[in-house]
Design a protein around this motif. Structure first.
Motif, PDB file in Angstrom:
ATOM      1  N   GLY A 133       0.743  -1.172   0.093  1.00  0.00           N
ATOM      2  CA  GLY A 133      -0.118   0.001  -0.173  1.00  0.00           C
ATOM      3  C   GLY A 133       0.811   1.204  -0.074  1.00  0.00           C
ATOM      4  N   LEU A 134       1.817   1.184   0.710  1.00  0.00           N
ATOM      5  CA  LEU A 134       2.799   2.364   0.733  1.00  0.00           C
ATOM      6  C   LEU A 134       3.605   2.566  -0.538  1.00  0.00           C
ATOM      7  CD1 LEU A 134       4.393   1.988   4.566  1.00  0.00           C
ATOM      8  CD2 LEU A 134       2.706   3.994   3.532  1.00  0.00           C
ATOM      9  N   LEU A 135       3.900   1.445  -0.971  1.00  0.00           N
ATOM     10  CA  LEU A 135       4.664   1.399  -2.305  1.00  0.00           C
ATOM     11  C   LEU A 135       3.569   2.121  -3.407  1.00  0.00           C
ATOM     12  CD1 LEU A 135       6.761  -1.527  -2.571  1.00  0.00           C
ATOM     13  CD2 LEU A 135       7.393   0.741  -2.709  1.00  0.00           C
ATOM     14  N   PHE A 136       2.389   1.689  -3.535  1.00  0.00           N
ATOM     15  CA  PHE A 136       1.367   2.358  -4.326  1.00  0.00           C
ATOM     16  C   PHE A 136       1.012   3.810  -4.237  1.00  0.00           C
ATOM     17  CE2 PHE A 136      -0.501  -1.850  -5.219  1.00  0.00           C
ATOM     18  CZ  PHE A 136      -0.526  -1.926  -6.718  1.00  0.00           C
ATOM     19  N   VAL A 137       1.231   4.062  -3.009  1.00  0.00           N
ATOM     20  CA  VAL A 137       1.189   5.601  -2.935  1.00  0.00           C
ATOM     21  C   VAL A 137       2.482   6.383  -3.370  1.00  0.00           C
ATOM     22  CG1 VAL A 137       1.062   7.356  -0.842  1.00  0.00           C
ATOM     23  CG2 VAL A 137      -0.373   5.525  -0.738  1.00  0.00           C
ATOM     24  N   PHE A 138       3.514   5.782  -3.156  1.00  0.00           N
ATOM     25  CA  PHE A 138       4.862   6.531  -3.597  1.00  0.00           C
ATOM     26  C   PHE A 138       4.801   6.129  -5.158  1.00  0.00           C
ATOM     27  CE2 PHE A 138       9.409   5.948  -5.163  1.00  0.00           C
ATOM     28  CZ  PHE A 138       9.428   7.109  -4.614  1.00  0.00           C
ATOM     29  N   TRP A 139       4.148   5.357  -5.651  1.00  0.00           N
ATOM     30  CA  TRP A 139       3.991   5.137  -7.113  1.00  0.00           C
ATOM     31  C   TRP A 139       3.061   6.006  -7.826  1.00  0.00           C
ATOM     32  CZ3 TRP A 139      -0.637   2.979  -9.687  1.00  0.00           C
ATOM     33  CH2 TRP A 139      -0.422   2.938 -11.084  1.00  0.00           C
ATOM     34  N   THR A 140       2.123   6.457  -7.191  1.00  0.00           N
ATOM     35  CA  THR A 140       1.184   7.393  -7.491  1.00  0.00           C
ATOM     36  C   THR A 140       1.695   8.697  -7.538  1.00  0.00           C
ATOM     37  OG1 THR A 140      -0.722   6.141  -6.537  1.00  0.00           O
ATOM     38  CG2 THR A 140      -1.348   8.313  -7.161  1.00  0.00           C
ATOM     39  N   LEU A 163       7.200   3.530 -13.417  1.00  0.00           N
ATOM     40  CA  LEU A 163       6.680   2.335 -13.669  1.00  0.00           C
ATOM     41  C   LEU A 163       7.186   1.033 -12.821  1.00  0.00           C
ATOM     42  CD1 LEU A 163       4.672   0.563 -15.309  1.00  0.00           C
ATOM     43  CD2 LEU A 163       6.475   0.279 -17.025  1.00  0.00           C
ATOM     44  N   VAL A 164       8.641   1.123 -12.551  1.00  0.00           N
ATOM     45  CA  VAL A 164       9.316  -0.027 -11.801  1.00  0.00           C
ATOM     46  C   VAL A 164       8.680   0.011 -10.451  1.00  0.00           C
ATOM     47  CG1 VAL A 164      11.217  -0.768 -10.727  1.00  0.00           C
ATOM     48  CG2 VAL A 164      11.331   0.272 -13.192  1.00  0.00           C
ATOM     49  N   VAL A 165       8.382   1.229  -9.970  1.00  0.00           N
ATOM     50  CA  VAL A 165       7.653   1.457  -8.320  1.00  0.00           C
ATOM     51  C   VAL A 165       6.298   0.801  -8.467  1.00  0.00           C
ATOM     52  CG1 VAL A 165       6.827   2.537  -6.535  1.00  0.00           C
ATOM     53  CG2 VAL A 165       9.204   3.008  -7.879  1.00  0.00           C
ATOM     54  N   GLY A 166       5.450   0.950  -9.529  1.00  0.00           N
ATOM     55  CA  GLY A 166       4.157   0.183  -9.503  1.00  0.00           C
ATOM     56  C   GLY A 166       4.214  -1.119  -9.577  1.00  0.00           C
ATOM     57  N   VAL A 167       4.972  -1.649 -10.370  1.00  0.00           N
ATOM     58  CA  VAL A 167       5.188  -3.026 -10.767  1.00  0.00           C
ATOM     59  C   VAL A 167       5.547  -3.800  -9.534  1.00  0.00           C
ATOM     60  CG1 VAL A 167       6.450  -5.006 -11.972  1.00  0.00           C
ATOM     61  CG2 VAL A 167       5.534  -2.979 -13.428  1.00  0.00           C
ATOM     62  N   THR A 168       6.544  -3.168  -8.856  1.00  0.00           N
ATOM     63  CA  THR A 168       6.967  -3.630  -7.318  1.00  0.00           C
ATOM     64  C   THR A 168       6.096  -3.629  -6.474  1.00  0.00           C
ATOM     65  OG1 THR A 168       9.204  -2.997  -8.151  1.00  0.00           O
ATOM     66  CG2 THR A 168       8.748  -3.282  -5.631  1.00  0.00           C
ATOM     67  N   ALA A 169       5.346  -2.543  -6.556  1.00  0.00           N
ATOM     68  CA  ALA A 169       4.015  -2.545  -5.515  1.00  0.00           C
ATOM     69  C   ALA A 169       3.065  -3.713  -5.709  1.00  0.00           C
ATOM     70  CB  ALA A 169       3.426  -1.113  -5.607  1.00  0.00           C
ATOM     71  N   ALA A 170       2.719  -3.992  -7.189  1.00  0.00           N
ATOM     72  CA  ALA A 170       2.017  -5.247  -7.480  1.00  0.00           C
ATOM     73  C   ALA A 170       2.619  -6.359  -6.796  1.00  0.00           C
ATOM     74  CB  ALA A 170       1.716  -5.161  -8.788  1.00  0.00           C
ATOM     75  N   GLY A 171       3.715  -6.659  -7.069  1.00  0.00           N
ATOM     76  CA  GLY A 171       4.669  -7.791  -6.770  1.00  0.00           C
ATOM     77  C   GLY A 171       4.482  -7.927  -5.253  1.00  0.00           C
ATOM     78  N   VAL A 172       4.817  -6.918  -4.456  1.00  0.00           N
ATOM     79  CA  VAL A 172       4.748  -6.885  -2.912  1.00  0.00           C
ATOM     80  C   VAL A 172       3.327  -7.499  -2.549  1.00  0.00           C
ATOM     81  CG1 VAL A 172       5.204  -5.796  -0.839  1.00  0.00           C
ATOM     82  CG2 VAL A 172       6.561  -5.612  -2.640  1.00  0.00           C
ATOM     83  N   LEU A 173       2.364  -6.830  -2.991  1.00  0.00           N
ATOM     84  CA  LEU A 173       0.923  -7.003  -2.729  1.00  0.00           C
ATOM     85  C   LEU A 173       0.575  -8.508  -2.982  1.00  0.00           C
ATOM     86  CD1 LEU A 173      -1.169  -5.647  -1.276  1.00  0.00           C
ATOM     87  CD2 LEU A 173      -2.299  -4.931  -3.487  1.00  0.00           C
ATOM     88  N   ALA A 174       0.897  -9.073  -4.181  1.00  0.00           N
ATOM     89  CA  ALA A 174       0.737 -10.460  -4.464  1.00  0.00           C
ATOM     90  C   ALA A 174       1.487 -11.342  -3.449  1.00  0.00           C
ATOM     91  CB  ALA A 174       1.013 -10.757  -5.969  1.00  0.00           C
ATOM     92  N   ALA A 175       2.703 -10.908  -3.146  1.00  0.00           N
ATOM     93  CA  ALA A 175       3.456 -11.924  -2.079  1.00  0.00           C
ATOM     94  C   ALA A 175       2.739 -11.802  -0.965  1.00  0.00           C
ATOM     95  CB  ALA A 175       4.861 -11.311  -1.920  1.00  0.00           C
ATOM     96  N   GLY A 176       1.938 -10.737  -0.494  1.00  0.00           N
ATOM     97  CA  GLY A 176       1.428 -10.736   0.796  1.00  0.00           C
ATOM     98  C   GLY A 176       0.399 -11.567   0.631  1.00  0.00           C
ATOM     99  N   ALA A 177      -0.595 -11.633  -0.447  1.00  0.00           N
ATOM    100  CA  ALA A 177      -1.593 -12.633  -0.600  1.00  0.00           C
ATOM    101  C   ALA A 177      -1.156 -13.943  -0.624  1.00  0.00           C
ATOM    102  CB  ALA A 177      -2.318 -12.193  -2.096  1.00  0.00           C
ATOM    103  N   VAL A 178      -0.040 -14.250  -1.308  1.00  0.00           N
ATOM    104  CA  VAL A 178       0.254 -15.633  -1.256  1.00  0.00           C
ATOM    105  C   VAL A 178       0.686 -16.036   0.204  1.00  0.00           C
ATOM    106  CG1 VAL A 178       2.206 -17.297  -1.760  1.00  0.00           C
ATOM    107  CG2 VAL A 178       1.230 -15.511  -3.344  1.00  0.00           C
ATOM    108  N   ALA A 179       1.473 -15.311   0.935  1.00  0.00           N
ATOM    109  CA  ALA A 179       1.669 -15.607   2.491  1.00  0.00           C
ATOM    110  C   ALA A 179       0.328 -15.661   3.218  1.00  0.00           C
ATOM    111  CB  ALA A 179       2.721 -14.562   2.823  1.00  0.00           C
ATOM    112  N   GLY A 180      -0.407 -14.813   3.182  1.00  0.00           N
ATOM    113  CA  GLY A 180      -1.801 -14.982   3.850  1.00  0.00           C
ATOM    114  C   GLY A 180      -2.381 -16.035   3.561  1.00  0.00           C
ATOM    115  N   THR A 181      -2.573 -16.801   2.471  1.00  0.00           N
ATOM    116  CA  THR A 181      -3.105 -17.719   1.891  1.00  0.00           C
ATOM    117  C   THR A 181      -2.337 -18.948   2.587  1.00  0.00           C
ATOM    118  OG1 THR A 181      -3.767 -17.060  -0.245  1.00  0.00           O
ATOM    119  CG2 THR A 181      -3.931 -19.404   0.051  1.00  0.00           C
TER     120      THR A 181
END
Length: 83
Positions: A41-48, A53-71
Motif C-alpha cells: 500500500g505504501l509503495l502504491f502511494v509512492f508510485w502514484t 513504472l518500476v515502483v508500480g510493478v514492485t508494489a503489485a508484486g509485494v501485494l501479490a506476495a502478501g496474498a500468497v503468504a496470507g493464503t
C-alpha cells in the motif's frame, strides 16, 4: 483515488499485523502477509506520486506476495485458539 486505496491498504495491513501479534503470536505467515500488504500500500502511494513504472510493478508484486503468504497461513490454520 489510488492514494486513498494505498493508504487504506497500509493502515489495514498495519492494524492486521498488530492484532495478529496480540491475539495469535504464532501466526507467522498471516502476519507476514499483512505486513507485505501494508508495504504494498505504501509503495502504491509512492508510485502514484512519482509515476515511475518500476515502483508500480514492485508494489503489485509485494501485494501479490502478501496474498500468497496470507493464503499459506490460512491453509496452515494459524488462527487456532491458543486456549
Amino acid at each position: 483515488m489510488t492514494v486513498a486505496a494505498g493508504l487504506f491498504l497500509a493502515a489495514f495491513g498495519a492494524v492486521g499485523v498488530w492484532f495478529l501479534g496480540q491475539r495469535f503470536p504464532n501466526a507467522r505467515f498471516l502476519r507476514t502477509g499483512y505486513a507485505l500488504m501494508s508495504a504494498g500500500g505504501l509503495l502504491f502511494v509512492f508510485w502514484t506520486l512519482s509515476k515511475v513504472l518500476v515502483v508500480g510493478v514492485t508494489a503489485a508484486g509485494v501485494l501479490a506476495a502478501g496474498a500468497v503468504a496470507g493464503t499459506i497461513g490460512a491453509l496452515r490454520k494459524e488462527l487456532r485458539s491458543t486456549l
